[in-house]
Design a protein around this motif. Structure first.
Motif, PDB file in Angstrom:
ATOM      1  N   GLN A  25      -5.495 -35.341 -17.715  1.00 13.44           N
ATOM      2  CA  GLN A  25      -4.025 -36.144 -17.932  1.00 13.44           C
ATOM      3  C   GLN A  25      -3.831 -37.096 -17.152  1.00 13.44           C
ATOM      4  OE1 GLN A  25      -3.273 -33.959 -20.097  1.00 13.44           O
ATOM      5  NE2 GLN A  25      -3.517 -31.700 -19.511  1.00 13.44           N
ATOM      6  N   PHE A  46       7.966 -32.568 -20.596  1.00  9.28           N
ATOM      7  CA  PHE A  46       6.457 -32.247 -20.569  1.00  9.28           C
ATOM      8  C   PHE A  46       6.140 -31.413 -21.954  1.00  9.28           C
ATOM      9  CE2 PHE A  46       6.053 -32.340 -15.581  1.00  9.28           C
ATOM     10  CZ  PHE A  46       6.324 -33.808 -15.925  1.00  9.28           C
ATOM     11  N   THR A  52      -2.225 -26.297 -19.253  1.00  8.91           N
ATOM     12  CA  THR A  52      -2.701 -27.833 -18.991  1.00  8.91           C
ATOM     13  C   THR A  52      -1.779 -28.541 -17.762  1.00  8.91           C
ATOM     14  OG1 THR A  52      -1.389 -28.298 -20.867  1.00  8.91           O
ATOM     15  CG2 THR A  52      -3.463 -27.817 -21.229  1.00  8.91           C
ATOM     16  N   LYS A  54       1.611 -28.264 -17.051  1.00  6.37           N
ATOM     17  CA  LYS A  54       2.951 -28.612 -17.032  1.00  6.37           C
ATOM     18  C   LYS A  54       3.794 -28.220 -15.787  1.00  6.37           C
ATOM     19  CE  LYS A  54       3.325 -27.176 -21.278  1.00  6.37           C
ATOM     20  NZ  LYS A  54       2.014 -26.299 -21.316  1.00  6.37           N
ATOM     21  N   SER A  55       3.870 -27.073 -15.732  1.00  5.78           N
ATOM     22  CA  SER A  55       4.776 -26.426 -14.398  1.00  5.78           C
ATOM     23  C   SER A  55       4.220 -26.976 -13.313  1.00  5.78           C
ATOM     24  CB  SER A  55       4.773 -24.754 -14.512  1.00  5.78           C
ATOM     25  OG  SER A  55       5.105 -24.395 -15.906  1.00  5.78           O
ATOM     26  N   ASP A 112      11.845 -24.295 -18.509  1.00  2.40           N
ATOM     27  CA  ASP A 112      10.398 -23.857 -18.956  1.00  2.40           C
ATOM     28  C   ASP A 112      10.813 -23.250 -20.439  1.00  2.40           C
ATOM     29  OD1 ASP A 112       8.033 -23.698 -18.961  1.00  2.40           O
ATOM     30  OD2 ASP A 112       7.512 -22.139 -17.675  1.00  2.40           O
ATOM     31  N   SER A 141      10.224 -28.344 -20.193  1.00  2.00           N
ATOM     32  CA  SER A 141       8.605 -28.030 -20.459  1.00  2.00           C
ATOM     33  C   SER A 141       8.691 -27.360 -21.972  1.00  2.00           C
ATOM     34  CB  SER A 141       7.769 -27.308 -19.476  1.00  2.00           C
ATOM     35  OG  SER A 141       6.737 -26.887 -19.995  1.00  2.00           O
ATOM     36  N   ASN A 143       5.904 -26.269 -25.605  1.00  2.00           N
ATOM     37  CA  ASN A 143       4.429 -26.410 -26.341  1.00  2.00           C
ATOM     38  C   ASN A 143       4.600 -27.446 -27.502  1.00  2.00           C
ATOM     39  OD1 ASN A 143       4.208 -22.880 -25.511  1.00  2.00           O
ATOM     40  ND2 ASN A 143       2.964 -24.652 -24.579  1.00  2.00           N
ATOM     41  N   SER A 145       6.872 -30.375 -28.783  1.00  2.00           N
ATOM     42  CA  SER A 145       8.001 -31.316 -28.922  1.00  2.00           C
ATOM     43  C   SER A 145       8.749 -31.436 -30.106  1.00  2.00           C
ATOM     44  CB  SER A 145       7.486 -32.606 -28.305  1.00  2.00           C
ATOM     45  OG  SER A 145       6.810 -33.356 -29.323  1.00  2.00           O
ATOM     46  N   ARG A 160       2.924 -36.347 -23.425  1.00  2.00           N
ATOM     47  CA  ARG A 160       2.059 -35.214 -23.973  1.00  2.00           C
ATOM     48  C   ARG A 160       0.659 -34.867 -23.297  1.00  2.00           C
ATOM     49  NH1 ARG A 160       5.087 -35.418 -28.544  1.00  2.00           N
ATOM     50  NH2 ARG A 160       6.295 -37.160 -28.759  1.00  2.00           N
ATOM     51  N   PHE A 161       0.794 -33.565 -22.837  1.00  2.00           N
ATOM     52  CA  PHE A 161      -0.095 -32.995 -22.192  1.00  2.00           C
ATOM     53  C   PHE A 161      -1.321 -32.566 -23.310  1.00  2.00           C
ATOM     54  CE2 PHE A 161       0.879 -31.868 -17.801  1.00  2.00           C
ATOM     55  CZ  PHE A 161       2.251 -32.794 -17.889  1.00  2.00           C
TER      56      PHE A 161
END
Ligand SMILES: Nc1ncnc2c1ncn2[C@@H]1O[C@H](COP(=O)(O)OP(=O)(O)OP(=O)(O)O)[C@@H](O)[C@H]1O
Ligand SMILES: [Mg+2]
Length: 332
Positions: A25, A46, A52, A54-55, A112, A141, A143, A145, A160-161
């Protein structure tokens, strides 16, 4: 070894606490770090796959902004835990009522699983974000978007992770191996990485589970821990379905999932690979692959595993009938 030591979860123990400790990332981290250093972040979104970072990155931002007093200036909410947007709104209000402590002129709210919110809840969230922009920044956050309303996306800077690359996962695994005194040869690492599919949480959990058996990590040891649907079993399920025997197909599937405790998502992945080995024409393979993807999406969204997988089998039965693929049963 104390109980405390045994119960320590490595994903937490090795959760990066600084920007430099994150792997992969790269562009995201560069930009978020620059924003954080400017002490003035916009609302952030995120988006990307599980495990990956985000948190982890959200927490790093908060700790960098507020230092010691981060707890007082940070509220974490999980959209799928909170019953309705009213709870979210009330919590946000209570939190935002008081001014931030210290030099930073705002507090941070981490929401989240924002994609678990309904459209209506998202509309309300959007208004809440507007009302509290002077005192709060939101980090959302999710999964997917695509499940976040445009008006919310347009009020955030979207990052975008990506799934983590092998070299990046390796950095974390090497670090943990060194610190925990594990030996992991190249083949064992390959097995770990393959099972993780770029999800860092999964790879660390798998490593911890394997290491609880032996500090000498081998591919065999890894594979005994990973419960994967065996291709030969999946082939039997599909052969039954294509030959029109829905009941046997379903029974075999249940057998795999319950006796061997394999998740619906793992079954779907195995089916998706196996489709290409079936003795059917390519057009049909493409159609079934498309259907498999659709079911996978529904599972990820939280639909009932058994109902969805039965519906997938039904699609295979229909495909078998439509294309005269009878008589495959003997091969199973
Ligand atoms: N980019 C990364 N660099 C280093 N470690 C990571 C990274 N991503 C994940 N990890 C490890 O995996 C664990 C889980 O990561 P995190 O909680 O950030 O995932 P997430 O993207 O928020 O996933 P989810 O969508 O499930 O909430 C972390 O505690 C950390 O140990
Ligand atoms: Mg998370």
């Amino acid at each position: 070894m104390s109980e405390h030591y045994n119960s320590e979860v490595w994903t937490e123990k090795y959760r990066p606490r600084k920007f430099e400790e994150m792997v992969g990332q790269v562009e995201i981290i560069k930009r978020v770090r620059a924003l954080t250093n400017s002490m003035n972040i916009p609302h952030l979104l995120f988006a990307g796959p599980a495990g990956t970072g985000k948190s982890t990155l959200a927490l790093i931002v908060v700790k960098s902004l507020f230092g010691e007093s981060w707890r007082e200036n940070y509220l974490e909410l999980n959209a799928s835990d909170e019953r309705g947007i009213d709870v979210v709104r009330q919590k946000v209000k209570d939190f935002a009522r008081t001014k931030a402590l210290g030099d930073v002129p705002f507090k941070v709210i981490f929401l989240d699983e924002a994609d678990a919110l309904t459209r209506e809840a998202q509309q309300a969230l959007r208004r809440t974000m507007e009302n509290f922009t002077s005192t709060c920044r939101f980090i959302l956050s999710c999964n997917y978007s695509s499940k976040i309303l445009d008006p919310i996306q347009s009020r955030t800077v979207v990052f975008r992770f990506q799934l983590l690359e092998k070299k990046d996962i390796k950095k974390r695994i090497d670090l943990i191996a060194e610190s925990e005194g594990l030996s992991i040869n190249a083949d064992a690492f390959d097995a770990l990485y393959e099972a993780s599919e770029g999800d860092c949480r999964r790879v660390i959990n798998l490593l911890q589970a394997t290491a609880s058996i032996s500090p000498n990590i081998t591919p065999d040891l890894v594979n005994t821990i990973v419960s994967k649907a065996r291709p030969s079993d999946i082939k039997i399920v599909l052969d039954y379905a294509l030959s029109g025997d829905f009941v046997s197909s379903k029974e075999k599937l249940l057998d795999i999932m319950l006796k061997e405790s394999i998740s619906g998502q793992d079954v779907i992945k195995a089916i998706q690979k196996e489709v290409w080995n079936l003795p059917i024409d390519n057009a049909l393979k493409v159609r079934l692959t498309e259907k498999t993807g659709e079911i996978e999406f529904r599972l990820v969204e939280g639909a009932d595993e058994f109902i969805q997988l039965e519906s997938l089998i039904a699609a295979f039965v229909m495909a078998g009938i439509g294309n005269g693929v009878g008589g495959l049963k003997e091969s199973g």
